[in-house]
Design a protein around this motif. Structure first.
Motif, PDB file in Angstrom:
ATOM      1  N   VAL A  29       0.853  -1.185   0.000  1.00  0.00           N
ATOM      2  CA  VAL A  29       0.000   0.000   0.000  1.00  0.00           C
ATOM      3  C   VAL A  29       0.894   1.241   0.000  1.00  0.00           C
ATOM      4  O   VAL A  29       1.839   1.330   0.788  1.00  0.00           O
ATOM      5  N   PHE A  30       0.589   2.172  -0.892  1.00  0.00           N
ATOM      6  CA  PHE A  30       1.283   3.454  -0.931  1.00  0.00           C
ATOM      7  C   PHE A  30       0.317   4.501  -0.386  1.00  0.00           C
ATOM      8  O   PHE A  30      -0.557   4.991  -1.120  1.00  0.00           O
ATOM      9  N   PRO A  31       0.423   4.840   0.898  1.00  0.00           N
ATOM     10  CA  PRO A  31      -0.574   5.714   1.546  1.00  0.00           C
ATOM     11  C   PRO A  31      -0.762   7.056   0.857  1.00  0.00           C
ATOM     12  O   PRO A  31      -1.848   7.640   0.947  1.00  0.00           O
ATOM     13  N   GLN A  32       0.286   7.551   0.203  1.00  0.00           N
ATOM     14  CA  GLN A  32       0.148   8.852  -0.470  1.00  0.00           C
ATOM     15  C   GLN A  32      -0.717   8.758  -1.724  1.00  0.00           C
ATOM     16  O   GLN A  32      -1.085   9.788  -2.305  1.00  0.00           O
ATOM     17  N   VAL A  33      -1.037   7.518  -2.152  1.00  0.00           N
ATOM     18  CA  VAL A  33      -1.851   7.303  -3.356  1.00  0.00           C
ATOM     19  C   VAL A  33      -3.288   6.956  -2.965  1.00  0.00           C
ATOM     20  O   VAL A  33      -4.238   7.672  -3.273  1.00  0.00           O
ATOM     21  N   ASP A  34      -3.446   5.825  -2.280  1.00  0.00           N
ATOM     22  CA  ASP A  34      -4.753   5.350  -1.821  1.00  0.00           C
ATOM     23  C   ASP A  34      -4.508   4.186  -0.879  1.00  0.00           C
ATOM     24  O   ASP A  34      -3.366   3.946  -0.456  1.00  0.00           O
ATOM     25  N   ASP A  35      -5.553   3.450  -0.540  1.00  0.00           N
ATOM     26  CA  ASP A  35      -5.400   2.327   0.390  1.00  0.00           C
ATOM     27  C   ASP A  35      -5.439   0.975  -0.327  1.00  0.00           C
ATOM     28  O   ASP A  35      -5.661  -0.070   0.303  1.00  0.00           O
ATOM     29  N   LEU A  36      -5.224   0.992  -1.638  1.00  0.00           N
ATOM     30  CA  LEU A  36      -5.239  -0.253  -2.409  1.00  0.00           C
ATOM     31  C   LEU A  36      -3.867  -0.923  -2.382  1.00  0.00           C
ATOM     32  O   LEU A  36      -2.841  -0.254  -2.514  1.00  0.00           O
ATOM     33  N   PRO A  37      -3.806  -2.258  -2.216  1.00  0.00           N
ATOM     34  CA  PRO A  37      -2.528  -2.962  -2.348  1.00  0.00           C
ATOM     35  C   PRO A  37      -2.081  -2.943  -3.812  1.00  0.00           C
ATOM     36  O   PRO A  37      -2.876  -3.212  -4.709  1.00  0.00           O
ATOM     37  N   ARG A  38      -0.833  -2.619  -4.031  1.00  0.00           N
ATOM     38  CA  ARG A  38      -0.318  -2.457  -5.382  1.00  0.00           C
ATOM     39  C   ARG A  38       1.003  -3.206  -5.554  1.00  0.00           C
ATOM     40  O   ARG A  38       1.695  -3.524  -4.579  1.00  0.00           O
ATOM     41  N   HIS A  39       1.347  -3.441  -6.825  1.00  0.00           N
ATOM     42  CA  HIS A  39       2.664  -3.989  -7.128  1.00  0.00           C
ATOM     43  C   HIS A  39       3.736  -2.976  -6.738  1.00  0.00           C
ATOM     44  O   HIS A  39       3.616  -1.790  -7.082  1.00  0.00           O
ATOM     45  N   PRO A  40       4.796  -3.406  -6.041  1.00  0.00           N
ATOM     46  CA  PRO A  40       5.940  -2.513  -5.814  1.00  0.00           C
ATOM     47  C   PRO A  40       6.808  -2.491  -7.081  1.00  0.00           C
ATOM     48  O   PRO A  40       7.908  -3.036  -7.130  1.00  0.00           O
ATOM     49  N   SER A  41       6.293  -1.866  -8.114  1.00  0.00           N
ATOM     50  CA  SER A  41       6.903  -1.963  -9.440  1.00  0.00           C
ATOM     51  C   SER A  41       8.304  -1.359  -9.493  1.00  0.00           C
ATOM     52  O   SER A  41       9.122  -1.752 -10.326  1.00  0.00           O
ATOM     53  N   GLN A  42       8.582  -0.398  -8.601  1.00  0.00           N
ATOM     54  CA  GLN A  42       9.938   0.160  -8.574  1.00  0.00           C
ATOM     55  C   GLN A  42      10.948  -0.947  -8.240  1.00  0.00           C
ATOM     56  O   GLN A  42      12.063  -0.969  -8.794  1.00  0.00           O
ATOM     57  N   LEU A  43      10.550  -1.853  -7.330  1.00  0.00           N
ATOM     58  CA  LEU A  43      11.444  -2.944  -6.946  1.00  0.00           C
ATOM     59  C   LEU A  43      11.549  -3.989  -8.057  1.00  0.00           C
ATOM     60  O   LEU A  43      12.595  -4.637  -8.204  1.00  0.00           O
ATOM     61  N   TYR A  44      10.480  -4.161  -8.835  1.00  0.00           N
ATOM     62  CA  TYR A  44      10.572  -5.052  -9.996  1.00  0.00           C
ATOM     63  C   TYR A  44      11.634  -4.522 -10.955  1.00  0.00           C
ATOM     64  O   TYR A  44      12.460  -5.284 -11.487  1.00  0.00           O
ATOM     65  N   GLN A  45      11.596  -3.220 -11.209  1.00  0.00           N
ATOM     66  CA  GLN A  45      12.552  -2.635 -12.148  1.00  0.00           C
ATOM     67  C   GLN A  45      13.959  -2.629 -11.559  1.00  0.00           C
ATOM     68  O   GLN A  45      14.936  -2.822 -12.283  1.00  0.00           O
ATOM     69  N   PHE A  46      14.065  -2.405 -10.261  1.00  0.00           N
ATOM     70  CA  PHE A  46      15.356  -2.491  -9.579  1.00  0.00           C
ATOM     71  C   PHE A  46      15.967  -3.878  -9.778  1.00  0.00           C
ATOM     72  O   PHE A  46      17.153  -4.008 -10.110  1.00  0.00           O
ATOM     73  N   ALA A  47      15.134  -4.914  -9.619  1.00  0.00           N
ATOM     74  CA  ALA A  47      15.628  -6.284  -9.732  1.00  0.00           C
ATOM     75  C   ALA A  47      15.879  -6.702 -11.176  1.00  0.00           C
ATOM     76  O   ALA A  47      16.844  -7.428 -11.456  1.00  0.00           O
ATOM     77  N   GLY A  48      15.015  -6.239 -12.106  1.00  0.00           N
ATOM     78  CA  GLY A  48      15.121  -6.678 -13.498  1.00  0.00           C
ATOM     79  C   GLY A  48      16.113  -5.893 -14.311  1.00  0.00           C
ATOM     80  O   GLY A  48      17.225  -6.365 -14.587  1.00  0.00           O
ATOM     81  N   GLU A  49      15.723  -4.661 -14.696  1.00  0.00           N
ATOM     82  CA  GLU A  49      16.610  -3.858 -15.559  1.00  0.00           C
ATOM     83  C   GLU A  49      17.817  -3.335 -14.805  1.00  0.00           C
ATOM     84  O   GLU A  49      18.733  -2.765 -15.405  1.00  0.00           O
ATOM     85  N   GLY A  50      17.814  -3.536 -13.456  1.00  0.00           N
ATOM     86  CA  GLY A  50      18.957  -3.143 -12.652  1.00  0.00           C
ATOM     87  C   GLY A  50      19.875  -4.319 -12.365  1.00  0.00           C
ATOM     88  O   GLY A  50      20.832  -4.577 -13.097  1.00  0.00           O
ATOM     89  N   LEU A  51      19.570  -5.075 -11.322  1.00  0.00           N
ATOM     90  CA  LEU A  51      20.479  -6.126 -10.870  1.00  0.00           C
ATOM     91  C   LEU A  51      20.631  -7.272 -11.868  1.00  0.00           C
ATOM     92  O   LEU A  51      21.744  -7.686 -12.202  1.00  0.00           O
ATOM     93  N   ALA A  52      19.503  -7.842 -12.327  1.00  0.00           N
ATOM     94  CA  ALA A  52      19.583  -8.990 -13.231  1.00  0.00           C
ATOM     95  C   ALA A  52      20.291  -8.619 -14.531  1.00  0.00           C
ATOM     96  O   ALA A  52      21.158  -9.365 -15.019  1.00  0.00           O
ATOM     97  N   LEU A  53      19.942  -7.461 -15.106  1.00  0.00           N
ATOM     98  CA  LEU A  53      20.582  -7.058 -16.350  1.00  0.00           C
ATOM     99  C   LEU A  53      22.071  -6.786 -16.131  1.00  0.00           C
ATOM    100  O   LEU A  53      22.897  -7.104 -16.993  1.00  0.00           O
ATOM    101  N   PHE A  54      22.432  -6.228 -14.978  1.00  0.00           N
ATOM    102  CA  PHE A  54      23.847  -5.998 -14.696  1.00  0.00           C
ATOM    103  C   PHE A  54      24.616  -7.319 -14.687  1.00  0.00           C
ATOM    104  O   PHE A  54      25.676  -7.436 -15.312  1.00  0.00           O
TER     105      PHE A  54
END
Length: 272
Positions: free
Chosen positions: A167-192
């Motif tokens: 949940v990102f409280p500054q947005v709403d109370d809906l559970p969401r994908h932590p997509s920043q961490l997906y990109q950190f892991a994919g195009e960041g760490l895995a691609l490196f």
């Protein structure tokens, strides 16, 4: 269900009389990214097939300066042209106001290509020889940038019911994908890891660049399924986001470049 920690976007507050100097996490992540680039590029100098091309530490420092210009100018202009052209054409003075946010990776990537082409021409370096040197050093910096996005609580994901939803409280109370961490892991760490291992051995000129184009394009395309589209754009053609539409040409260009590099048919001026 997790809740975003709501970090203070300002990492360091420095009082200065009647005001203060605020050093933000996102700015620090940019510094980390540039530091990682320099450190990894210097490690590359120890590779015999890289050292044989005549690279040195001064080349890396100059390359960083050119690349910094390309990232900032290209990233901002890319955001203006790809995401909100109508708005900025009516508010031209705001184009330069980068402190209000709005940077595009794909625009920054194009800016770096132009900057590296200019740098290579000034040193008499073939374009793809230069880009093959740069490509393995980039994903670690991308990981730092995505970590900055997560700290800021921006670029959040789409609503979901996966166990690790946040949940990102500054947005709403809906559970969401932590997509920043997906990109950190994919195009960041895995691609490196993939790029660093792939570039350890000598490859035909252009092949490492091709691997980066395909790798980033694929990781970004997949991550976008979990990332909330920009509210002023939404989903576009075929239900794809702007990030996905901009990643598709990268994948196609990478495949074509890999084919040309494997058959060593790249123009001599580009491959040396």
């Amino acid at each position: 269900m997790l809740v975003h920690p709501q970090f203070d976007p300002v990492a360091i507050h420095i009082p200065l009389g009647f005001t203060e100097l605020a050093i933000r996490w996102y700015g620090l992540m940019y510094l980390v990214a540039f530091g990682l680039f320099v450190g990894l590029a210097r490690l590359q100098l120890r590779r015999p097939h890289v050292a044989a091309q005549g690279w040195n530490a001064r080349d890396i420092d100059d390359m960083l300066f050119w690349g910094l210009l390309g990232v900032i100018l290209g990233g901002r202009l890319g955001y203006v042209l790809f995401y909100k052209p109508a708005y900025y054409f009516e508010h031209l003075a705001e184009i330069a106001q980068v402190w209000h946010g709005g940077m595009s990776f794909h625009g920054g990537f194009l800016g770096v290509l132009v900057a590296m082409a200019a740098f290579g021409a000034s040193r008499g370096r073939p374009f793809f020889q230069l880009m093959d040197f740069v490509a393995p050093c980039v994903p670690a910096g991308l990981a730092a940038g995505r970590l900055g996005n997560f700290i800021n609580g921006e670029l959040w994901g789409r609503p979901t019911d996966v166990p690790w939803a946040m949940v990102f409280p500054q947005v709403d109370d809906l559970p969401r994908h932590p997509s920043q961490l997906y990109q950190f892991a994919g195009e960041g760490l895995a691609l490196f890891v993939l790029m660093w291992l792939f570039s350890r051995r000598p490859r035909p000129t252009g092949m490492v660049s091709a691997a980066f184009l395909v790798g980033y394009g694929v990781f970004r395309f997949l991550a976008e399924f979990g990332r909330e589209p920009d509210n002023f754009l939404g989903l576009l053609t075929f239900g794809l986001s702007m990030g996905q539409l901009l990643s598709l040409p990268m994948i196609v260009a990478g495949v074509l470049l890999g084919w040309a590099a494997s058959r060593r048919v790249l123009p001599r001026a580009l491959a040396g």
